[in-house]
Design a protein around this motif. Sequence first.
Motif, mmCIF file in Angstrom:
data_model
loop_
_atom_site.group_PDB
_atom_site.id
_atom_site.type_symbol
_atom_site.label_atom_id
_atom_site.label_comp_id
_atom_site.label_asym_id
_atom_site.label_seq_id
_atom_site.Cartn_x
_atom_site.Cartn_y
_atom_site.Cartn_z
ATOM 1 N N GLY B 67 0.827 -1.205 0.000
ATOM 2 C CA GLY B 67 0.000 0.000 0.000
ATOM 3 C C GLY B 67 0.852 1.241 0.000
ATOM 4 N N ARG B 90 0.839 8.142 -0.486
ATOM 5 C CA ARG B 90 0.207 8.466 0.803
ATOM 6 C C ARG B 90 1.247 8.318 1.905
ATOM 7 N NH1 ARG B 90 -5.340 5.234 -0.012
ATOM 8 N NH2 ARG B 90 -6.217 6.625 -1.583
ATOM 9 N N ASN B 92 1.928 8.410 6.005
ATOM 10 C CA ASN B 92 1.259 8.314 7.309
ATOM 11 C C ASN B 92 1.505 9.615 8.090
ATOM 12 O OD1 ASN B 92 0.423 7.557 9.928
ATOM 13 N ND2 ASN B 92 1.035 5.465 9.593
ATOM 14 N N THR B 125 -8.748 10.194 4.544
ATOM 15 C CA THR B 125 -8.369 9.234 5.587
ATOM 16 C C THR B 125 -7.437 9.886 6.602
ATOM 17 O OG1 THR B 125 -8.650 7.431 4.049
ATOM 18 C CG2 THR B 125 -7.344 6.940 5.966
ATOM 19 N N ASP B 127 -4.063 10.929 5.616
ATOM 20 C CA ASP B 127 -2.669 10.935 5.162
ATOM 21 C C ASP B 127 -2.262 12.265 4.540
ATOM 22 O OD1 ASP B 127 -2.033 7.736 4.840
ATOM 23 O OD2 ASP B 127 -4.087 8.203 4.271
ATOM 24 N N GLY B 154 -1.666 3.621 4.320
ATOM 25 C CA GLY B 154 -2.322 2.457 3.738
ATOM 26 C C GLY B 154 -3.038 2.787 2.436
ATOM 27 N N SER B 155 -3.193 1.766 1.599
ATOM 28 C CA SER B 155 -4.089 1.856 0.439
ATOM 29 C C SER B 155 -4.386 0.422 0.035
ATOM 30 C CB SER B 155 -3.447 2.632 -0.715
ATOM 31 O OG SER B 155 -2.374 1.909 -1.272
ATOM 32 N N ARG B 160 -6.190 1.068 6.789
ATOM 33 C CA ARG B 160 -5.819 2.391 6.302
ATOM 34 C C ARG B 160 -5.220 3.192 7.455
ATOM 35 N NH1 ARG B 160 -8.073 3.546 1.365
ATOM 36 N NH2 ARG B 160 -8.177 1.597 0.188
ATOM 37 N N THR B 161 -4.447 4.188 7.101
ATOM 38 C CA THR B 161 -3.741 4.972 8.098
ATOM 39 C C THR B 161 -4.700 5.436 9.205
ATOM 40 O OG1 THR B 161 -2.514 5.769 6.205
ATOM 41 C CG2 THR B 161 -2.098 6.856 8.318
ATOM 42 N N LYS B 201 -10.814 -2.378 2.457
ATOM 43 C CA LYS B 201 -10.126 -1.509 3.421
ATOM 44 C C LYS B 201 -10.747 -1.570 4.820
ATOM 45 C CE LYS B 201 -11.763 1.853 0.668
ATOM 46 N NZ LYS B 201 -12.010 3.159 0.077
ATOM 47 N N LYS B 203 -10.763 1.017 8.260
ATOM 48 C CA LYS B 203 -10.306 2.301 8.816
ATOM 49 C C LYS B 203 -10.597 2.424 10.307
ATOM 50 C CE LYS B 203 -11.003 4.883 4.547
ATOM 51 N NZ LYS B 203 -11.413 6.146 3.956
#
Lengths: 80, 406
Positions: B67, B90, B92, B125, B127, B154-155, B160-161, B201, B203
């Motif tokens: 990701g 992306r 973090n 998200t 990022d 993340g992706s 995800r972050t 995903k 989150k």
Amino acid sequence: MVSASEVAEAMYKMVKESMGQKKLKPTDLTKAMLEIYEGRVDKATCKAAIKELVNGGKCVYTYFGGSYLEIPHREGAAND
Amino acid sequence: MAGATYKTPKLDELEKGPWPSFVKEIKMAARRSPMANDLLGQLEKSYTEKIGYWKHGGIVGVMGYGGGVIGRYSQLPEEFPGVSHFHTIRVNQPAGWFYTSKALRGICDMWEKRGSGLTNMHGSTGDIVLLGTVTDQLEPIFAELTATGFDLGGSGSDVRTPSCCCGKARCEWACYDTMAVCYDFTMSFQDELHRPAFPYKYKFKFAGCPNDCVASVARSDMSFIGTWRDDIKVNAEEVKKYVDGGLDIINNVVLNCPGKCMKWDGKKLEIDNDSCRHCMHCINVMPKALAPGDDRGACILIGSKAPIVEGALLSSVLIPFIKMEPPYTEIKEIIERIWDLWCEEGKARERVGEFIQRVGMGNFLEAIEVEPLAEMVAHPRENPYVFYEDYFEEGDEDEDEEEEEG
Ligand code: SF4
Ligand code: SF4
């Protein structure tokens, strides 16, 4: 118990054989390994096997709506 | 280079008005970056011809990670060579989005050297989103980022972050340390963040109180919303000051209370705390007079998402109250059970909220070994699939059957 490296080899074979026909997700590979090596492999070993494949460059993660594991290749969309 | 070289009458329209304009920013970047310049050209063509000229690149990334890089290629590389590759990265973000100016300068300098110079601070998200680079720059960018303490976000089908509100760092309403949990979860779930292994995903968002400044209730598969379980703290003198200062306490506070649990007799404010919905309204209106109680923790909710494959969902209560204390073992065990079940039974591209809708909340709770509670039901009788087995005694079912037969 079967080693992560042996599981990685079996996973790699599966990915290679299905290339061009079906993309495989990490969960597809894990489920297949749990079935093939019934009772002799757990999810943690499968996770370690995937890590080995990716860190060693034998497989790469790809994303096409969902995430898959594939043999590294030049993708159709790529521009030079 | 001298500046933007394309005529962009359509994009120019988006520079008008008092609000910030992404076109203005791209034009500024185009003074230095051929990539940003060709982005203007391709975008103007897209607006004119009503066609998006991007191709998705599904394979680009950095070694070992699944990701953090989203591949993009232009469909018109000869016409717009600057955006032949236009991958997004992306990064973090730090918990609560706190940076030193030195760290931000470092990212910007690196990005002007190795990418288009265009950023989106921040993506939905959370990022840092770096927009537009070429495949050959991905590894050097990753190396520079990690050398300065940053990591990719993340992706794809992964965690995800995680993101959080600024919590105790700046906000007196924080009912737990959002930044500490966010950092802990980010580090604990590194594998899940960088190695996509889920159906889709997942989150996490952490809000310190029900004001939910990170919109966790709408935008995360697992929301942690700070709350309290004792009484709202009331400072009667400060209440009086608000009223003496002109606050219409009846219309602005008491009548807006969703729990209908406040009374004002002209001198004293009374709250029936058992009926309080913990909405924060009264506290927001009179911040000097009211505050969340002292017995603080979080409510964990599950299943929200923005509309992508299917429509939008809001979260449902999973754990009505839990103390948020490190190392958060109990919470992590529940998360692992959810992931095990979802990975086993979830369909490809099925978010956990959609999965719960498909299998039913009752079955889901049973499989992850969480007891159903009244707080999980948004409205009475809304969910007929939660059964309270304790209400039935042995033989009840036989009686029912006999009655039906009779
Ligand atoms: S969610 Fe609550 S605790 Fe967090 S910043 Fe907003 S008001 Fe403060
Ligand atoms: S927090 Fe909301 S529900 Fe509770 S007393 Fe205040 S306004 Fe009413």
